[in-house]
Design a protein around this motif. Structure first.
Motif, PDB file in Angstrom:
ATOM      1  N   PRO A  25      32.021  41.752  37.722  1.00  0.00           N
ATOM      2  CA  PRO A  25      32.227  40.910  36.529  1.00  0.00           C
ATOM      3  C   PRO A  25      31.148  41.088  35.461  1.00  0.00           C
ATOM      4  O   PRO A  25      31.407  40.849  34.274  1.00  0.00           O
ATOM      5  N   TYR A  26      29.962  41.545  35.872  1.00  0.00           N
ATOM      6  CA  TYR A  26      28.850  41.655  34.924  1.00  0.00           C
ATOM      7  C   TYR A  26      28.889  42.964  34.137  1.00  0.00           C
ATOM      8  O   TYR A  26      28.053  43.191  33.255  1.00  0.00           O
ATOM      9  N   PHE A  27      29.872  43.807  34.424  1.00  0.00           N
ATOM     10  CA  PHE A  27      30.136  44.974  33.588  1.00  0.00           C
ATOM     11  C   PHE A  27      31.178  44.663  32.524  1.00  0.00           C
ATOM     12  O   PHE A  27      31.265  45.372  31.518  1.00  0.00           O
ATOM     13  N   THR A  28      31.989  43.628  32.750  1.00  0.00           N
ATOM     14  CA  THR A  28      33.151  43.385  31.884  1.00  0.00           C
ATOM     15  C   THR A  28      33.115  41.990  31.271  1.00  0.00           C
ATOM     16  O   THR A  28      32.613  41.805  30.164  1.00  0.00           O
ATOM     17  N   GLU A  29      33.591  40.978  32.011  1.00  0.00           N
ATOM     18  CA  GLU A  29      33.690  39.631  31.405  1.00  0.00           C
ATOM     19  C   GLU A  29      32.327  38.999  31.090  1.00  0.00           C
ATOM     20  O   GLU A  29      32.166  38.278  30.109  1.00  0.00           O
ATOM     21  N   LYS A  30      31.334  39.259  31.955  1.00  0.00           N
ATOM     22  CA  LYS A  30      30.031  38.579  31.826  1.00  0.00           C
ATOM     23  C   LYS A  30      28.966  39.573  31.395  1.00  0.00           C
ATOM     24  O   LYS A  30      27.938  39.738  32.049  1.00  0.00           O
ATOM     25  N   PHE A  31      29.170  40.217  30.263  1.00  0.00           N
ATOM     26  CA  PHE A  31      28.324  41.333  29.842  1.00  0.00           C
ATOM     27  C   PHE A  31      27.162  40.921  28.941  1.00  0.00           C
ATOM     28  O   PHE A  31      26.445  41.768  28.421  1.00  0.00           O
TER      29      PHE A  31
END
Length: 396
Positions: A25-31
């Motif tokens: 998620p930290y590559f996409t939604e939570k960047f």
């Protein structure tokens, strides 16, 4: 290739599925950038702090003492170079060992070119530091002792608590490269008098490109990378949030499973060692027989060359190494094996097998059976072995 077995876990480990899942998620939604002020980014700062706490608790440290880096080599460089700079008014003498990872040795050589003096301690035939020799090496101008927690090639675990105690008694900073040990052995920085500790995520089923340096409160070393105010103004650069999340998840996984996982690894490791020693003549186990990493077995085989051994193992689907992955392109024998007293010709015939919790005794059987066949084949091609056999026959 009918089978694939990865026995080079000291070089790197595969990222665990739950670690990858935590990271995604930290590559996409939570960047968001944790240094930004808006809520979307502030949530990532909170996550980074949570991962820092997980890591700190695994060492018995404080969260504010954990500084994220790009890996173990950066952490080692930071510990040595920044300590040398910060404490040069007190002295310019550093103590380390001859069996350190090259991230330490090459940094020490760099500091020697800058006018610092470095003492490289010998080790015994098992790879252990002599505490009396360490004490004798200490001088009034000694500012740092750096000794690895466990050796990455032969697996020997050093007497870290005793070394830390000696450093503490003399008012000298103590750093340990724990890249191979962290996540595989229980470590408490207070009990071992550790002032700085390096670790890396990809050695414990976390991602590559992330590590940390533990710096005890009160240690006055400065920034290593200059730029922004990240990591409490001690390590500039936008935080690698996916990597930090992955490291935190890997650390939690490693420490939650450590007791059961390492017990299984020791059982399989010892089975591997027994079969090799009992069934392949003219071989030597390198490293301490009991004080060693739970997943490490390192052997030297006389009359063969390590590179040929690795190539033939690879043809059978077995990934192994002859030493540190950082020196895999070198034609020189391992500096670690030379330091424990092996002659060049035996050091050249070394093999490091490092397992994980997925490797079974059945897998080991395949490896040892393959190894027996390969070693016999290589020796039959060796004029040195032929001469040795003839001499043995004459002496009968």
């Amino acid at each position: 290739m009918s089978r694939f077995l990865y026995l080079d876990n000291a070089a790197t480990t595969k990222t665990a599925p739950e670690v990858l899942e935590a990271m995604l998620p930290y590559f996409t939604e939570k960047f968001g950038n944790p240094s930004s002020v808006y809520q979307f980014a502030a949530e990532n700062k909170t996550v980074v702090d949570e991962m820092r706490k997980i890591i700190a608790e695994s060492l018995g440290a404080k969260s504010k003492e954990i500084y994220f880096t790009a890996g173990g080599s950066e952490a080692d460089n930071w510990a040595l170079k920044a300590t040398a700079e910060a404490y040069q008014a007190k002295g310019r003498h550093i103590i380390t060992t001859k069996i350190e990872h090259h991230a330490i040795l090459h940094t020490a050589e760099y500091l020697e070119r800058q006018g610092y003096e470095v003492t490289y301690l010998d080790v015994d035939e098992d790879g252990k530091v002599d505490l009396e020799e360490l004490k004798a090496a200490i001088r009034p101008d000694t500012i740092l002792i750096s000794v690895m927690y466990a050796n990455n090639e032969i697996g020997t675990v050093e007497p870290i608590r005793e070394i830390g105690e000696i450093a503490h008694e003399h008012g000298i900073l103590f750093h340990t490269d724990a890249v191979q040990a962290y996540g595989h052995l229980p470590i408490n920085v207070d009990e071992c008098y550790i002032d700085m500790l390096s670790a890396s995520g990809h050695k414990l089923n976390g991602p590559k490109g992330i590590g940390f340096l533990y710096i005890r409160t009160g240690v006055k070393i400065r920034s290593f990378i200059h730029g922004g105010a990240q990591e409490r103004k001690r390590r500039a650069g936008t935080e690698n949030v996916p990597g930090i999340v992955g490291m935190g998840a890997a650390v939690k996984r490693a420490f939650d499973t450590m007791e059961e996982r390492t017990a299984r690894e020791k059982e399989v490791r010892d089975y591997l060692i027994r079969r090799v020693e009992n069934e392949i003549p003219y071989c030597r186990l390198n490293g301490h027989r009991t004080d060693r990493l739970p997943n490490n077995a390192n052997f030297s085989f006389q009359f063969i060359e390590g590179e040929s051994l690795l190539i033939r193992l690879d043809m059978k689907g077995i990934c192994a190494s002859s030493g540190s992955a950082c020196t895999s392109g070198s034609l020189d024998p391992s500096h670690v094996l030379l330091a424990i007293g092996l002659p060049h010709e035996i050091a050249h015939g070394s093999l490091r097998l490092t397992i994980n919790e997925e490797i079974s005794k059945e897998d080991v059987d395949y490896v040892v059976d393959s190894l027996k066949e390969i070693v016999e084949g290589l020796r039959n091609m060796s004029p040195l072995y032929e001469d040795f056999v003839k001499k043995q026959e004459k002496n009968v």
